[in-house]
Scaffold this motif. Structure first.
Motif, PDB file in Angstrom:
ATOM      1  N   ASP A  31       0.823  -1.211   0.000  1.00  0.00           N
ATOM      2  CA  ASP A  31       0.000   0.000   0.000  1.00  0.00           C
ATOM      3  C   ASP A  31       0.857   1.260   0.000  1.00  0.00           C
ATOM      4  O   ASP A  31       0.542   2.242  -0.679  1.00  0.00           O
ATOM      5  N   LEU A  32       1.938   1.236   0.771  1.00  0.00           N
ATOM      6  CA  LEU A  32       2.842   2.393   0.802  1.00  0.00           C
ATOM      7  C   LEU A  32       3.481   2.613  -0.570  1.00  0.00           C
ATOM      8  O   LEU A  32       3.633   3.766  -1.017  1.00  0.00           O
ATOM      9  N   MET A  33       3.840   1.526  -1.252  1.00  0.00           N
ATOM     10  CA  MET A  33       4.402   1.650  -2.592  1.00  0.00           C
ATOM     11  C   MET A  33       3.402   2.263  -3.562  1.00  0.00           C
ATOM     12  O   MET A  33       3.762   3.091  -4.418  1.00  0.00           O
ATOM     13  N   VAL A  34       2.121   1.879  -3.443  1.00  0.00           N
ATOM     14  CA  VAL A  34       1.096   2.469  -4.306  1.00  0.00           C
ATOM     15  C   VAL A  34       0.989   3.974  -4.065  1.00  0.00           C
ATOM     16  O   VAL A  34       0.924   4.774  -5.010  1.00  0.00           O
ATOM     17  N   LEU A  35       0.980   4.367  -2.802  1.00  0.00           N
ATOM     18  CA  LEU A  35       0.859   5.791  -2.482  1.00  0.00           C
ATOM     19  C   LEU A  35       2.069   6.583  -2.980  1.00  0.00           C
ATOM     20  O   LEU A  35       1.930   7.727  -3.428  1.00  0.00           O
ATOM     21  N   VAL A  36       3.246   5.972  -2.918  1.00  0.00           N
ATOM     22  CA  VAL A  36       4.455   6.682  -3.338  1.00  0.00           C
ATOM     23  C   VAL A  36       4.542   6.756  -4.860  1.00  0.00           C
ATOM     24  O   VAL A  36       4.671   7.847  -5.443  1.00  0.00           O
ATOM     25  N   PHE A  37       4.445   5.595  -5.534  1.00  0.00           N
ATOM     26  CA  PHE A  37       4.728   5.555  -6.971  1.00  0.00           C
ATOM     27  C   PHE A  37       3.513   5.864  -7.834  1.00  0.00           C
ATOM     28  O   PHE A  37       3.650   6.472  -8.902  1.00  0.00           O
ATOM     29  N   ASN A  38       2.292   5.445  -7.396  1.00  0.00           N
ATOM     30  CA  ASN A  38       1.115   5.661  -8.226  1.00  0.00           C
ATOM     31  C   ASN A  38       0.403   6.971  -7.923  1.00  0.00           C
ATOM     32  O   ASN A  38      -0.416   7.417  -8.732  1.00  0.00           O
ATOM     33  N   VAL A  39       0.682   7.556  -6.771  1.00  0.00           N
ATOM     34  CA  VAL A  39       0.040   8.823  -6.422  1.00  0.00           C
ATOM     35  C   VAL A  39       1.054   9.968  -6.428  1.00  0.00           C
ATOM     36  O   VAL A  39       0.950  10.910  -7.219  1.00  0.00           O
ATOM     37  N   ILE A  40       2.055   9.873  -5.570  1.00  0.00           N
ATOM     38  CA  ILE A  40       3.006  10.984  -5.441  1.00  0.00           C
ATOM     39  C   ILE A  40       3.834  11.152  -6.710  1.00  0.00           C
ATOM     40  O   ILE A  40       3.906  12.250  -7.283  1.00  0.00           O
ATOM     41  N   VAL A  41       4.451  10.066  -7.181  1.00  0.00           N
ATOM     42  CA  VAL A  41       5.327  10.167  -8.352  1.00  0.00           C
ATOM     43  C   VAL A  41       4.519  10.365  -9.630  1.00  0.00           C
ATOM     44  O   VAL A  41       4.777  11.282 -10.416  1.00  0.00           O
ATOM     45  N   SER A  42       3.515   9.493  -9.837  1.00  0.00           N
ATOM     46  CA  SER A  42       2.788   9.498 -11.111  1.00  0.00           C
ATOM     47  C   SER A  42       1.836  10.679 -11.243  1.00  0.00           C
ATOM     48  O   SER A  42       1.733  11.275 -12.322  1.00  0.00           O
TER      49      SER A  42
END
Length: 305
Positions: free
Chosen positions: A29-40
């Motif tokens: 879930d943390l990876m989704v928030l970082v890469f799919n929300v913050i980064v993307s």
């Protein structure tokens, strides 16, 4: 991050196997928030001068976005299956529901999803090359026509959309049926023995209720928030619609569905806090004395705290 720190202490009254699965889910879930929300969604749109303008960084970002979503999905399925075995399969429970098995399952799921997402960076090529530096990302021309890419699209769609929700529904239905049948039999047995007044204080029934609440809230929230994007993928696949205007209703639906899918990565911490008394206690301790939690974290020298 808070969830990972709390679970790493092992003080939530959960078995080591469940803790492993919940830690894996929190990591996904943390990876989704970082890469799919913050980064993307944030860095790409609001920081045009970021590293994402370079083709290698853009390709890496695409790979991590796809991997993050699949890990979040399949860690949830792995946890649901573990609880299904623990509740419904008494003969298999002792061998399967262990910390070692949890580590093996998490490793296999991670390796499989890494392999599935390896082709993603090769879907893109640089928009232009300047001074031997590759800039930007655009989809290669063969992505639509190549049978290999078509097979990969089907594999990712099946893995991300078409299998998880039916599988979770099946596992939860079987688990719920088993719990209801076992609870009725236990109540009937206690009633026949004259223990009707103690049924409300039965620790076994209380444990089962806690398990089913935790299981159904986690997988239920995931299914509800992931269903819209699944329906859209099915509709787009049936209609063969590959392009749409930015102002169309389909674009808005896709953006809202993507938002809901990313939101499902934010709910588990709230679910733990609502259903697990010891997790709430650890949260309170963290807010009262954050430094003490970091001092107790693994791999930190206690002599320096």
């Amino acid at each position: 991050m808070m969830t990972l720190l709390i679970l790493s202490q092992g003080k939530c009254g959960l078995s080591k196997g469940i803790t492993r699965y919940m830690t894996a889910m929190a990591t996904g879930d943390l990876m989704v928030l970082v890469f799919n929300v913050i980064v993307s969604q944030i860095i790409r749109d609001y920081f045009p001068g970021s590293l994402l303008k370079y083709t290698p960084a853009c390709r890496l970002s695409v790979f991590l976005q796809g991997l993050s979503l699949q890990l979040s999905i399949w860690f949830t399925i792995a946890f649901t299956f573990d609880r299904f075995v623990a509740i419904c399969c008494n003969k298999l429970k002792a061998r399967y529901c262990t910390e070692r098995t949890a580590i093996v399952v998490i490793s296999i799921v991670s390796a499989f999803n890494i392999i599935v997402n390896i082709p993603l960076p090769f879907r893109y090529e640089p928009t232009h090359v300047l001074n031997n530096v590759q800039w930007g990302c655009r989809t290669i021309a063969s992505y639509i026509t190549s049978p290999a890419w078509a097979a990969h699209r089907w594999l990712t769609n099946i893995s991300n959309m078409f299998v998880p929700i039916p599988l979770l529904l099946l596992l939860n239905s079987l688990t719920a049926h088993h719990i209801l049948v076992a609870s009725r039999a236990r109540r009937a047995l206690k009633s026949s023995r004259g223990g009707a007044g103690e049924m409300g204080r039965d620790p076994e029934l209380k444990s089962r209720r806690t398990s089913i609440v935790l299981l159904f809230t986690i997988s239920g929230c995931f299914m509800v928030l992931s269903a819209p994007i699944t329906v859209i993928h099915i509709c787009v696949g049936v209609t063969q619609l590959v392009a749409f205007q930015g102002s169309s209703s389909l674009y808005v639906a896709i953006r809202v569905a993507f938002l809901l899918m990313c939101t499902s990565s934010c709910t588990n911490t709230c679910i733990y806090a609502l259903t697990q008394r010891r997790f709430r206690e650890e949260m309170k301790n963290m807010f009262k004395s954050p430094s003490s939690l970091f001092c107790k974290a693994p791999y930190i020298d206690m002599g320096r705290c």
